[in-house]
Design a protein around this motif. Structure first.
Motif, PDB file in Angstrom:
ATOM      1  N   UNK A 189      -5.047   1.682  -1.254  1.00  0.00           N
ATOM      2  CA  UNK A 189      -4.036   2.442  -0.661  1.00  0.00           C
ATOM      3  C   UNK A 189      -2.727   1.367  -0.945  1.00  0.00           C
ATOM      4  N   UNK A 190      -1.703   2.391  -1.203  1.00  0.00           N
ATOM      5  CA  UNK A 190      -0.367   1.518  -1.645  1.00  0.00           C
ATOM      6  C   UNK A 190       0.043   0.942  -0.241  1.00  0.00           C
ATOM      7  N   UNK A 191       0.673  -0.329  -0.510  1.00  0.00           N
ATOM      8  CA  UNK A 191       1.351  -0.901   0.776  1.00  0.00           C
ATOM      9  C   UNK A 191       2.602  -0.636   0.732  1.00  0.00           C
ATOM     10  N   UNK A 192       2.917  -0.238   1.893  1.00  0.00           N
ATOM     11  CA  UNK A 192       4.331   0.411   2.299  1.00  0.00           C
ATOM     12  C   UNK A 192       5.119  -0.822   3.058  1.00  0.00           C
ATOM     13  N   UNK A 193       4.535  -1.924   3.505  1.00  0.00           N
ATOM     14  CA  UNK A 193       5.365  -2.669   4.363  1.00  0.00           C
ATOM     15  C   UNK A 193       5.631  -4.249   3.477  1.00  0.00           C
ATOM     16  N   UNK A 194       5.825  -3.983   2.134  1.00  0.00           N
ATOM     17  CA  UNK A 194       6.023  -4.925   1.403  1.00  0.00           C
ATOM     18  C   UNK A 194       7.742  -5.311   1.502  1.00  0.00           C
ATOM     19  N   UNK A 195       7.913  -6.670   1.541  1.00  0.00           N
ATOM     20  CA  UNK A 195       9.337  -7.242   1.965  1.00  0.00           C
ATOM     21  C   UNK A 195       9.638  -7.788   0.567  1.00  0.00           C
TER      22      UNK A 195
END
Length: 108
Positions: free
Chosen positions: A28-34
């Motif tokens: 799954x794509x990580x949407x919470x990357x900073x």
């Protein structure tokens, strides 16, 4: 709008069956990357024209994560550089993690 041949439950069952049979994983794509630092964008000089008239005129680079072992317990990163003229791989590197240093070393 055309109707799907399979219901959502049937699609999920097919995907699960395929994953179990082939031991693959869908990440799954990580949407919470900073974003840690500013990224620089370059112009799209190829503009989807993937033809080269001489060697070393245009190179493409890409990397992918390969999962192996029982239950996908091991991961390795494969990075490669392709010369568009001959469509052959001119450099590759395996690394344990996805870092900018690992990607840069493919070109060295």
């Amino acid at each position: 709008m055309p109707r799907s041949r399979y219901s959502a439950v049937e699609k999920l069952a097919l995907i699960t069956e395929f994953q179990n049979a082939n031991r693959c994983q869908v990440r799954q794509k990580k949407r919470s990357r900073i974003q840690q630092q500013e990224q620089y964008l370059q112009d799209n000089v190829l503009d989807q024209q993937f033809n080269a008239s001489r060697p070393n005129q245009a190179w493409l680079a890409d990397s992918t994560e390969l999962v192996y072992g029982i239950n996908g317990q091991y991961k390795v990163r494969l990075s490669g550089v392709l010369d568009l003229y001959g469509r052959h791989l001119i450099a590759h590197r395996l690394s344990e993690t996805e870092t900018s240093n690992a990607e840069i070393q493919v070109f060295q």
